[in-house]
Motif scaffolding. Sequence first.
Motif, PDB file in Angstrom:
ATOM      1  N   UNK A 109       0.837  -1.211   0.000  1.00  0.00           N
ATOM      2  CA  UNK A 109       0.000   0.000   0.000  1.00  0.00           C
ATOM      3  C   UNK A 109       0.868   1.256   0.000  1.00  0.00           C
ATOM      4  N   UNK A 110       1.894   1.275   0.841  1.00  0.00           N
ATOM      5  CA  UNK A 110       2.749   2.455   0.939  1.00  0.00           C
ATOM      6  C   UNK A 110       3.637   2.613  -0.286  1.00  0.00           C
ATOM      7  N   UNK A 111       4.074   1.492  -0.866  1.00  0.00           N
ATOM      8  CA  UNK A 111       4.860   1.573  -2.103  1.00  0.00           C
ATOM      9  C   UNK A 111       4.027   2.197  -3.222  1.00  0.00           C
ATOM     10  N   UNK A 112       2.738   1.854  -3.269  1.00  0.00           N
ATOM     11  CA  UNK A 112       1.867   2.458  -4.283  1.00  0.00           C
ATOM     12  C   UNK A 112       1.711   3.957  -4.030  1.00  0.00           C
ATOM     13  N   UNK A 113       1.555   4.337  -2.757  1.00  0.00           N
ATOM     14  CA  UNK A 113       1.479   5.772  -2.435  1.00  0.00           C
ATOM     15  C   UNK A 113       2.753   6.486  -2.887  1.00  0.00           C
ATOM     16  N   UNK A 114       3.886   5.854  -2.652  1.00  0.00           N
ATOM     17  CA  UNK A 114       5.162   6.454  -3.041  1.00  0.00           C
ATOM     18  C   UNK A 114       5.236   6.609  -4.556  1.00  0.00           C
ATOM     19  N   UNK A 115       4.869   5.547  -5.299  1.00  0.00           N
ATOM     20  CA  UNK A 115       4.888   5.616  -6.763  1.00  0.00           C
ATOM     21  C   UNK A 115       3.932   6.695  -7.266  1.00  0.00           C
ATOM     22  N   UNK A 116       2.741   6.758  -6.675  1.00  0.00           N
ATOM     23  CA  UNK A 116       1.745   7.742  -7.117  1.00  0.00           C
ATOM     24  C   UNK A 116       2.245   9.172  -6.886  1.00  0.00           C
ATOM     25  N   UNK A 117       2.855   9.411  -5.731  1.00  0.00           N
ATOM     26  CA  UNK A 117       3.365  10.764  -5.453  1.00  0.00           C
ATOM     27  C   UNK A 117       4.499  11.135  -6.395  1.00  0.00           C
TER      28      UNK A 117
END
Length: 263
Positions: A109-117
Motif C-alpha cells: 500500500x505504501x509503495x503504491x502511495x510512493x509511486x503515485x506521489x
Amino acid sequence: VPLSEVLAAETVMCLNRAMATLRDIWEEIGIPEKLQLERTEAVKDHMKSLLDMMISEEESLKEYLLNSIAACRKELDTLHRELQLGPFEAEEQGTILQMEKDLRARVQVLLKQKRDRKQELKTLQEQDQDLCNILCTSRFHIDSDAVPSLNDLDLYRRHLAALSAEKEQRREQFVSIKQQILLLMEELGHSPENSFEQDVASGDEEAFCLSHHNIAALQSLQQQLEAQRSLNADVCAELRSRITVLWERLQVPAEERELSAVH
C-alpha cells in the motif's frame, strides 16, 4: 480435542498397523528375528529421516516468515519517513503467518502511495517546465529525488494554477496588443525591422515568449507606432492646410479640389 491431536493419533495408529503387518509378513516368510530387528531399525531410520526433513522444511518456512517480517518492518520504517507519516508502530498480535501477510500488504500500500506521489511530481514538473518556457520564469523549487509530501504536492498544484492563470492573462494581453500593432503597421506601411518585430508579426502565437520583458517591449512598440501615426497625422494636417492656402491663392475650382482630395 483439537483436530491436530486427532490426526497425530491416527498417524501413530497407521504406523503401528503398518509395523504389525510387516511383522506378519516377515513371520510368514520366515525371516529370522535378528533380520526382523534390522528391518524394523531400517523402518525407524527411514521414518525418522522423513520426519526430520519435514521438520527442517517447516523450520525453514518459519525462519523465512520471521526474516520477511523483519524486512517488512525495516521497509515500513523507511517508507513512513519518506512519506512523512510518522513513526511506524507494528501490531504484535496474531500468528507469525498473519503478521507477515499484514505487514507485506501494508508495504504494498505504501509503495503504491510512493509511486503515485513520484508520478504526480513528475507530471507537475513537466507542466511547470512548459509554463516556465512560455513565461520565461524559474521553476518551482522542490527536491526531485525525495518523495513529496501531500502538502508539497498541494502547494505545487496551486502554484501551477496561478502560473496557468498568469499565462492566459498575458496571452490575452499579447493578442490584443499584437492586433493593434498589426493594424498600425498596415496603416503606416511599416515593415518589421528586427527579429522581435518579425516574431510579433508572425502567425505563430504559441511560440512567443510571454515574459514581462517581452510584454513591456510589445507595449513600447505599440506606443512608438502610435506616436508615429500621430506625427504623420500632424504632418498630413499641416500639408492639407498649406494645400488649401495654395488652392485659395491659385483660385483652383472646387471640382478640381474634390478630385485631388480623394487621394
